[in-house]
Motif scaffolding. Structure first.
Motif, PDB file in Angstrom:
ATOM      1  N   ILE A  53      33.812  52.608  -1.238  1.00  0.00           N
ATOM      2  CA  ILE A  53      33.980  53.656  -2.412  1.00  0.00           C
ATOM      3  C   ILE A  53      34.971  53.133  -3.267  1.00  0.00           C
ATOM      4  O   ILE A  53      35.713  52.608  -3.273  1.00  0.00           O
ATOM      5  CB  ILE A  53      34.772  54.792  -1.649  1.00  0.00           C
ATOM      6  CG1 ILE A  53      33.919  55.423  -0.689  1.00  0.00           C
ATOM      7  CG2 ILE A  53      35.190  56.084  -2.714  1.00  0.00           C
ATOM      8  CD1 ILE A  53      34.516  56.698   0.091  1.00  0.00           C
ATOM      9  N   CYS A  54      34.337  53.298  -4.671  1.00  0.00           N
ATOM     10  CA  CYS A  54      34.978  52.579  -5.828  1.00  0.00           C
ATOM     11  C   CYS A  54      35.412  53.464  -6.845  1.00  0.00           C
ATOM     12  O   CYS A  54      34.794  54.448  -7.428  1.00  0.00           O
ATOM     13  CB  CYS A  54      34.142  51.472  -6.480  1.00  0.00           C
ATOM     14  SG  CYS A  54      34.817  50.418  -7.608  1.00  0.00           S
ATOM     15  N   LYS A  55      36.783  53.324  -7.543  1.00  0.00           N
ATOM     16  CA  LYS A  55      36.990  53.970  -8.611  1.00  0.00           C
ATOM     17  C   LYS A  55      36.027  53.679  -9.894  1.00  0.00           C
ATOM     18  O   LYS A  55      35.728  52.502 -10.001  1.00  0.00           O
ATOM     19  CB  LYS A  55      38.449  54.002  -8.902  1.00  0.00           C
ATOM     20  CG  LYS A  55      39.467  54.416  -7.929  1.00  0.00           C
ATOM     21  CD  LYS A  55      39.854  55.826  -8.151  1.00  0.00           C
ATOM     22  CE  LYS A  55      40.727  56.622  -7.343  1.00  0.00           C
ATOM     23  NZ  LYS A  55      40.727  57.862  -7.412  1.00  0.00           N
ATOM     24  N   LEU A  56      35.898  54.545 -10.834  1.00  0.00           N
ATOM     25  CA  LEU A  56      35.198  54.193 -11.904  1.00  0.00           C
ATOM     26  C   LEU A  56      35.754  53.151 -12.559  1.00  0.00           C
ATOM     27  O   LEU A  56      34.905  52.131 -13.359  1.00  0.00           O
ATOM     28  CB  LEU A  56      34.866  55.450 -12.683  1.00  0.00           C
ATOM     29  CG  LEU A  56      33.921  56.411 -12.182  1.00  0.00           C
ATOM     30  CD1 LEU A  56      33.747  57.808 -12.942  1.00  0.00           C
ATOM     31  CD2 LEU A  56      32.528  56.232 -12.035  1.00  0.00           C
ATOM     32  N   TYR A  57      36.748  52.896 -12.954  1.00  0.00           N
ATOM     33  CA  TYR A  57      37.575  51.991 -13.848  1.00  0.00           C
ATOM     34  C   TYR A  57      37.488  50.550 -13.158  1.00  0.00           C
ATOM     35  O   TYR A  57      37.779  49.546 -13.916  1.00  0.00           O
ATOM     36  CB  TYR A  57      38.917  52.356 -14.016  1.00  0.00           C
ATOM     37  CG  TYR A  57      40.014  52.326 -13.187  1.00  0.00           C
ATOM     38  CD1 TYR A  57      40.705  51.105 -12.963  1.00  0.00           C
ATOM     39  CD2 TYR A  57      40.313  53.398 -12.370  1.00  0.00           C
ATOM     40  CE1 TYR A  57      41.469  51.138 -12.001  1.00  0.00           C
ATOM     41  CE2 TYR A  57      41.188  53.271 -11.441  1.00  0.00           C
ATOM     42  CZ  TYR A  57      41.875  52.132 -11.144  1.00  0.00           C
ATOM     43  OH  TYR A  57      42.835  52.029 -10.330  1.00  0.00           O
ATOM     44  N   LYS A  58      37.119  50.529 -11.835  1.00  0.00           N
ATOM     45  CA  LYS A  58      37.092  49.230 -11.361  1.00  0.00           C
ATOM     46  C   LYS A  58      35.533  48.635 -10.909  1.00  0.00           C
ATOM     47  O   LYS A  58      35.397  47.824 -10.283  1.00  0.00           O
ATOM     48  CB  LYS A  58      37.699  49.474 -10.001  1.00  0.00           C
ATOM     49  CG  LYS A  58      39.269  49.614  -9.874  1.00  0.00           C
ATOM     50  CD  LYS A  58      39.884  49.044  -8.571  1.00  0.00           C
ATOM     51  CE  LYS A  58      41.504  49.296  -8.655  1.00  0.00           C
ATOM     52  NZ  LYS A  58      42.242  48.886  -7.221  1.00  0.00           N
ATOM     53  N   LEU A  59      34.827  49.406 -11.342  1.00  0.00           N
ATOM     54  CA  LEU A  59      33.231  49.231 -11.251  1.00  0.00           C
ATOM     55  C   LEU A  59      32.925  47.688 -11.695  1.00  0.00           C
ATOM     56  O   LEU A  59      32.289  46.816 -11.305  1.00  0.00           O
ATOM     57  CB  LEU A  59      32.452  50.198 -11.852  1.00  0.00           C
ATOM     58  CG  LEU A  59      31.957  51.421 -11.071  1.00  0.00           C
ATOM     59  CD1 LEU A  59      31.094  52.238 -11.852  1.00  0.00           C
ATOM     60  CD2 LEU A  59      31.273  50.846  -9.685  1.00  0.00           C
ATOM     61  N   VAL A  60      33.474  47.529 -13.113  1.00  0.00           N
ATOM     62  CA  VAL A  60      32.933  46.330 -13.612  1.00  0.00           C
ATOM     63  C   VAL A  60      33.855  45.153 -13.031  1.00  0.00           C
ATOM     64  O   VAL A  60      33.410  43.882 -12.571  1.00  0.00           O
ATOM     65  CB  VAL A  60      33.338  46.293 -15.237  1.00  0.00           C
ATOM     66  CG1 VAL A  60      33.418  44.984 -15.894  1.00  0.00           C
ATOM     67  CG2 VAL A  60      32.808  47.383 -16.102  1.00  0.00           C
ATOM     68  N   GLU A  61      35.072  45.539 -12.475  1.00  0.00           N
ATOM     69  CA  GLU A  61      35.871  44.331 -12.010  1.00  0.00           C
ATOM     70  C   GLU A  61      35.291  44.006 -10.553  1.00  0.00           C
ATOM     71  O   GLU A  61      35.320  42.947 -10.249  1.00  0.00           O
ATOM     72  CB  GLU A  61      37.258  44.944 -11.827  1.00  0.00           C
ATOM     73  CG  GLU A  61      38.177  43.930 -10.999  1.00  0.00           C
ATOM     74  CD  GLU A  61      39.581  44.621 -11.106  1.00  0.00           C
ATOM     75  OE1 GLU A  61      40.413  44.304 -10.017  1.00  0.00           O
ATOM     76  OE2 GLU A  61      40.145  45.780 -11.907  1.00  0.00           O
TER      77      GLU A  61
END
Length: 430
Positions: A56-64
């Motif tokens: 489960i990933c936060k949206l702002y960490k998707l690229v990272e």
């Protein structure tokens, strides 16, 4: 005098009666509190459905993080080109541009997922036509760059846990009515009188009528349509009541007084009743009911309204949330929209986007903490009903309560087996 069936009544609408103490907050706060509360429910669903196979990933960490596939949790925003906009209304008021007429959802609609910090455009396996702004969900898919998220599967919070339904040895009835429209009651006064005669047992049917334990009137009792006034961009602008409305309130009070002498009655406000315009609507003030308020059997209640009869959980609205869902999605059947509310675990997802509500920032009162046994919505064009079931065996009777002023019908629910049918007070002439 009929001997009435009795039930143990409890009003469970405290959360709808409370109002925020701080009005300086932005409306985004309600989305944040909604997401925070729903996130726990959605994580449970993710675990039950997909296990721990996907992070489960936060949206702002998707690229990272750069996962091949992952789960994101957020709030749906539905971008509809012709949806009413406060900015466009302000521009129109300044004669800067015309406000386009809103039409049904179409292929140009776009879905976005938002959380506290980020927004992504959704593409792939997700149907924009049946969704509305404000729904929280979990999406399985992948970041494909340029602010787009490819959806493979998605989940909603789904039905909450449901307590056991009480067992009745005999029939006990709840009557649901809406849209009495007393401004125009002169057009159908005999039908209203027939309703009272029936409750009193004067029309026969004594075996059934004596088992009516309670009557709920679900909004728009004073009028079913707004009076014409100069347009305003404010959701809270004060509109003086007309003399017709004042007289209609007095007639409605006399009507309720007669019912109170026969059976317990709960009166909910509706969209066009003298109450606050935005949700939750507070109960109509006792000063409007000088004749009825002396009876303990009279209870003015909120909209939405939650209560129990012998621990049978009942939840309903006067129609605004369901009408909004139907207006901004491809759903056409009120029962389908009500079923979606149970799956989304939210009573009014379009608030505050297109449905006015108080600026809650600590807790969203429209989130369902448990699953009702009966879920009704008032002021619909016709009666309809069915039972829907959740994944864990929750059974909910959905009821579309017809507008009395146009159909002359009420809904009668048997608490013993949750069977429900319309009852007509239409006068047939030869």
């Amino acid at each position: 005098m009929l001997e009435r069936a009795t039930v143990d009544y409890q009003n469970l609408s405290e959360r709808f009666a409370e109002q925020p103490s701080n009005y300086s907050k932005q409306y985004c706060s309600i989305y944040l509190s909604r997401l925070k509360a729903m996130e726990e429910f959605l994580k449970e669903r993710v675990s039950e459905t997909w296990g721990d196979k996907y992070p489960i990933c936060k949206l702002y960490k998707l690229v990272e993080e750069n996962y091949d596939e992952c789960v994101v949790i957020g709030t749906i925003f539905k971008n509809q080109k012709c949806k009413p906009s406060i900015l466009r209304q302000l521009a129109e008021a300044s004669q800067l541009e015309m406000q386009p007429v809103f039409s049904r959802p179409d292929e140009t609609d776009q879905l976005f997922i938002e959380d506290e910090l980020q927004r992504y455009h959704l593409i792939g396996n997700i149907d924009s036509k049946t969704l509305v702004t404000g729904i929280t969900c979990a999406l399985l898919g992948s970041d494909i760059g340029k602010g787009k998220f490819q959806v493979r599967e998605y989940l909603f919070a789904d039905y909450r846990p449901q307590i056991d339904r009480p067992i009745y040895n005999d029939d006990v009835y709840l009557v649901l009515a809406s849209g009495l429209d007393f401004v125009n009651s002169h057009k159908f006064l005999p039908n209203l009188e027939m309703f009272i005669f029936w409750l009193s047992g004067m029309l026969g049917c004594g075996d059934t009528v004596s088992k009516v334990a309670r009557v709920v009137i679900a909004g728009n009792s004073i009028k079913c349509k707004a009076e014409e006034h100069f347009s305003s961009i404010s959701l809270t602008a004060r509109v003086p009541e007309s003399q017709d409305t004042v007289e209609a309130v007095a007639r409605f009070d006399s009507f309720i007084k007669q019912i109170c002498q026969l059976v317990a009655v709960d009166v909910m406000p509706g969209k066009h009743d003298p109450s606050n315009h935005i949700l939750p609507q507070k109960q109509m003030h006792f000063c409007m009911f000088p004749k009825s308020k002396v009876y303990k059997s009279f209870t003015p209640v909120t909209n939405p309204y939650s209560f129990s009869l012998d621990n049978l959980r009942i939840l309903g609205t006067s129609g605004q949330p369901i009408d909004q869902i139907l207006h901004y999605s491809d759903l056409e059947d009120p029962l389908n929209a009500m079923e979606r509310c149970l799956q989304w675990n939210h009573l009014a997802p379009t608030a505050p986007d297109t449905l006015g509500c108080f600026p809650y920032y600590d807790k969203d009162p429209f989130i369902l903490d448990d699953c009702p046994h009966i879920f009704f919505t008032g002021n619909q064009s016709q009666f309809d009903t069915r039972i829907v079931t959740g994944a864990k065996g929750q059974a909910v009777r959905l009821i579309s309560v017809p507008q009395f002023s146009s159909t002359f019908e009420v809904a009668i629910l048997n608490l013993k087996d949750l069977s429900c049918k319309p009852f007509s007070f239409k006068i047939h002439t030869s």
